[in-house]
Design a protein around this motif. Structure first.
Motif, PDB file in Angstrom:
ATOM      1  N   VAL A  34     117.415  37.371 -10.144  1.00  0.00           N
ATOM      2  CA  VAL A  34     115.986  37.086 -10.258  1.00  0.00           C
ATOM      3  C   VAL A  34     115.802  35.571 -10.223  1.00  0.00           C
ATOM      4  N   GLY A  35     114.843  35.103  -9.453  1.00  0.00           N
ATOM      5  CA  GLY A  35     114.610  33.666  -9.413  1.00  0.00           C
ATOM      6  C   GLY A  35     113.339  33.308  -8.682  1.00  0.00           C
ATOM      7  N   VAL A  36     113.235  32.042  -8.290  1.00  0.00           N
ATOM      8  CA  VAL A  36     112.068  31.542  -7.575  1.00  0.00           C
ATOM      9  C   VAL A  36     112.522  30.664  -6.414  1.00  0.00           C
ATOM     10  N   ASN A  37     111.631  30.468  -5.472  1.00  0.00           N
ATOM     11  CA  ASN A  37     111.834  29.516  -4.396  1.00  0.00           C
ATOM     12  C   ASN A  37     111.505  28.109  -4.891  1.00  0.00           C
ATOM     13  N   ILE A  38     112.272  27.155  -4.402  1.00  0.00           N
ATOM     14  CA  ILE A  38     112.014  25.746  -4.710  1.00  0.00           C
ATOM     15  C   ILE A  38     111.692  25.059  -3.382  1.00  0.00           C
ATOM     16  N   ALA A  39     110.410  25.046  -3.041  1.00  0.00           N
ATOM     17  CA  ALA A  39     109.973  24.601  -1.715  1.00  0.00           C
ATOM     18  C   ALA A  39     109.721  23.096  -1.678  1.00  0.00           C
ATOM     19  N   GLY A  40     109.679  22.564  -0.471  1.00  0.00           N
ATOM     20  CA  GLY A  40     109.363  21.157  -0.251  1.00  0.00           C
ATOM     21  C   GLY A  40     110.050  20.577   0.958  1.00  0.00           C
ATOM     22  N   PHE A  41     111.325  20.891   1.143  1.00  0.00           N
ATOM     23  CA  PHE A  41     112.034  20.404   2.318  1.00  0.00           C
ATOM     24  C   PHE A  41     111.548  21.085   3.596  1.00  0.00           C
ATOM     25  N   ASP A  42     110.792  22.154   3.462  1.00  0.00           N
ATOM     26  CA  ASP A  42     110.238  22.859   4.611  1.00  0.00           C
ATOM     27  C   ASP A  42     108.774  22.518   4.847  1.00  0.00           C
ATOM     28  N   PHE A  43     108.171  21.707   4.014  1.00  0.00           N
ATOM     29  CA  PHE A  43     106.778  21.349   4.202  1.00  0.00           C
ATOM     30  C   PHE A  43     106.603  20.628   5.544  1.00  0.00           C
ATOM     31  N   GLY A  44     105.473  20.908   6.199  1.00  0.00           N
ATOM     32  CA  GLY A  44     105.192  20.316   7.481  1.00  0.00           C
ATOM     33  C   GLY A  44     105.612  21.170   8.657  1.00  0.00           C
ATOM     34  N   CYS A  45     106.220  22.349   8.389  1.00  0.00           N
ATOM     35  CA  CYS A  45     106.637  23.245   9.470  1.00  0.00           C
ATOM     36  C   CYS A  45     105.579  24.322   9.682  1.00  0.00           C
ATOM     37  N   PHE A  93     104.969  22.197  -4.597  1.00  0.00           N
ATOM     38  CA  PHE A  93     103.576  22.622  -4.542  1.00  0.00           C
ATOM     39  C   PHE A  93     102.786  22.059  -5.719  1.00  0.00           C
ATOM     40  N   SER A  94     101.477  21.971  -5.564  1.00  0.00           N
ATOM     41  CA  SER A  94     100.597  21.562  -6.644  1.00  0.00           C
ATOM     42  C   SER A  94     100.250  22.776  -7.499  1.00  0.00           C
ATOM     43  N   SER A  95     100.547  22.699  -8.762  1.00  0.00           N
ATOM     44  CA  SER A  95     100.227  23.814  -9.658  1.00  0.00           C
ATOM     45  C   SER A  95      98.721  23.974  -9.830  1.00  0.00           C
ATOM     46  N   ALA A  96      97.974  22.932  -9.530  1.00  0.00           N
ATOM     47  CA  ALA A  96      96.515  22.981  -9.709  1.00  0.00           C
ATOM     48  C   ALA A  96      95.793  23.554  -8.498  1.00  0.00           C
ATOM     49  N   THR A  97      96.386  23.425  -7.307  1.00  0.00           N
ATOM     50  CA  THR A  97      95.635  23.789  -6.106  1.00  0.00           C
ATOM     51  C   THR A  97      96.291  24.864  -5.254  1.00  0.00           C
ATOM     52  N   TYR A  98      97.583  25.108  -5.405  1.00  0.00           N
ATOM     53  CA  TYR A  98      98.238  26.074  -4.542  1.00  0.00           C
ATOM     54  C   TYR A  98      98.005  27.490  -5.050  1.00  0.00           C
ATOM     55  N   GLU A  99      97.560  28.370  -4.156  1.00  0.00           N
ATOM     56  CA  GLU A  99      97.148  29.725  -4.548  1.00  0.00           C
ATOM     57  C   GLU A  99      98.264  30.529  -5.205  1.00  0.00           C
ATOM     58  N   LEU A 100      99.496  30.364  -4.719  1.00  0.00           N
ATOM     59  CA  LEU A 100     100.608  31.173  -5.205  1.00  0.00           C
ATOM     60  C   LEU A 100     101.573  30.349  -6.054  1.00  0.00           C
ATOM     61  N   SER A 101     101.053  29.405  -6.780  1.00  0.00           N
ATOM     62  CA  SER A 101     101.915  28.496  -7.527  1.00  0.00           C
ATOM     63  C   SER A 101     102.718  29.213  -8.620  1.00  0.00           C
ATOM     64  N   GLU A 102     104.021  28.960  -8.606  1.00  0.00           N
ATOM     65  CA  GLU A 102     104.897  29.352  -9.713  1.00  0.00           C
ATOM     66  C   GLU A 102     105.524  28.103 -10.334  1.00  0.00           C
ATOM     67  N   VAL A 103     104.846  26.974 -10.147  1.00  0.00           N
ATOM     68  CA  VAL A 103     105.327  25.694 -10.664  1.00  0.00           C
ATOM     69  C   VAL A 103     105.101  25.642 -12.171  1.00  0.00           C
ATOM     70  N   PRO A 104     106.151  25.417 -12.949  1.00  0.00           N
ATOM     71  CA  PRO A 104     105.949  25.278 -14.394  1.00  0.00           C
ATOM     72  C   PRO A 104     105.387  23.901 -14.733  1.00  0.00           C
ATOM     73  N   THR A 105     104.729  23.819 -15.854  1.00  0.00           N
ATOM     74  CA  THR A 105     104.140  22.563 -16.309  1.00  0.00           C
ATOM     75  C   THR A 105     104.993  21.975 -17.416  1.00  0.00           C
ATOM     76  N   LYS A 106     105.323  20.691 -17.275  1.00  0.00           N
ATOM     77  CA  LYS A 106     106.158  20.052 -18.282  1.00  0.00           C
ATOM     78  C   LYS A 106     105.286  19.459 -19.374  1.00  0.00           C
TER      79      LYS A 106
END
Length: 351
Positions: A34-45, A319-332
């Protein structure tokens, strides 16, 4: 999820034998991973595989992106997650030089994320975006040899890492000839196995590697893909599935649990063919409807661990936790992290 990535950057068989897994909700409740995707290196594609490398946002704080390293450490330590998928653009890895070697600078930056992932003790899935500037590999686009050259290099880099999973390609779609596509996947498997003998390899199908379409469309062709020794060990069927009204993963509300139309038929097909699948992309908004339906979907997978290896939520990372529809970004918050509502409801280890 190409369509999300392209817009989001502007805002920020045989019975398979697997090594013992770290403790997690998956291990306790059914599936192994069980886990999550860590996106960013694919942004812009884009969905056609054209990549603007200036829009990649490495999910590494020292490189200007989010703290993907801290996110993985949190997910692993606090939530018991044991797999992270690390999408990256093909063009990024070779700095837009088709058929070239891994670019020292770009690959070095990507490897920082891979090494941080491995340090958590989790499985780390390298996943490469599918097309090269609108062209389909082996079908009018780059020849298979150029793609297998990429994978030979990647497999050589990580041949000694048993917790690396090689995700052949992200979301193939509109592929004219599925049998030729299976031939391309076979060539990648053969190339990888020449240097990395045992790691898992995730096999993608057509139709955005849809879980619903897999049994009748891509699956029969992919079943022919095998290891050089004729076995199917650690060759995993790779599937994706979203829960919104048009299955695009672009809406914050969910309308289905995908069980009767996708995962029950897929489970039946996998059982009949003695194979396993991994759901490497799924998710929804941080809403009551998505908490309801995603939890139901994942519970079904947990009830069928003989054919489902695990699931990976989409998405954390840059991703932005405030604006991305499917955000799974945790907040520190200080030295601690707070999970998104959807992750907390459906993906974390029970207390």
């Amino acid at each position: 999820m190409f369509s999300i990535l392209f817009s989001a950057v502007t805002v920020a068989g045989a019975v398979l034998a697997f090594p013992a897994q770290p403790e997690s909700r998956a291990a306790a409740a059914g599936v192994q991973l069980v886990g999550v995707n860590i996106a960013g290196f694919d942004f812009g594609c884009s969905i056609q595989g054209a990549c603007d490398l200036t829009k990649a946002v490495p999910p590494i704080s020292s490189l200007g992106g989010a703290d993907g390293v801290g996110q993985m450490q949190h997910f692993s330590k606090d939530d018991g997650m044991n797999i992270f998928r690390l999408p990256v653009g093909w063009q990024y890895l070779v700095n837009n030089k088709l058929g070239g070697t891994l670019d020292a600078g770009n690959f070095g930056r990507y490897d920082q994320l891979v090494q941080a992932c491995l340090k958590t003790g989790a499985y780390c899935m390298i996943d490469v975006d599918a097309r090269w500037n609108g062209q389909i590999i082996g079908q009018g686009g780059p020849p298979n040899a150029q793609f297998t050259h990429l994978w030979t290099q990647l497999a050589t880099k990580y041949a000694s890492q048993e917790k690396i999973i090689f995700g052949v390609v992200n979301e193939p779609h509109d592929v004219p000839d599925i049998d030729k596509w299976a031939d391309t996947v076979q060539e990648v498997v053969t190339a990888v196995r020449a240097v990395a003998k045992k790691q898992m390899i995730a096999l993608p199908g057509n139709d955005w590697t849809s879980a619903q379409a897999m049994p009748t469309k891509s699956g029969p062709a992919l079943l022919k893909v095998k290891n050089p020794d004729g076995t199917f060990d650690n060759l995993i069927i790779d599937v994706h599935k979203y829960l919104d009204s048009d299955n695009s993963g672009t809406h914050t509300e969910c309308t289905t649990d995908n069980i009767s139309n996708a995962f029950q038929p897929l489970a039946t097909w996998l059982k009949a063919n003695n194979r396993k699948a991994i759901l490497s992309e799924t998710g929804g908004g941080n809403t009551d409807s998505c908490k309801k339906y995603l939890c139901q979907q994942l519970n079904f997978l947990n009830q069928n661990p003989d054919v489902f290896l695990g699931y990976i939520g989409w998405s954390a990372g840059s991703f932005s936790s405030a604006t991305y529809e499917l955000s799974e970004v945790p907040t520190k918050n200080g030295n601690s992290w707070a999970d998104s509502a959807l992750v907390k409801a459906c993906l974390t280890k029970p207390k």
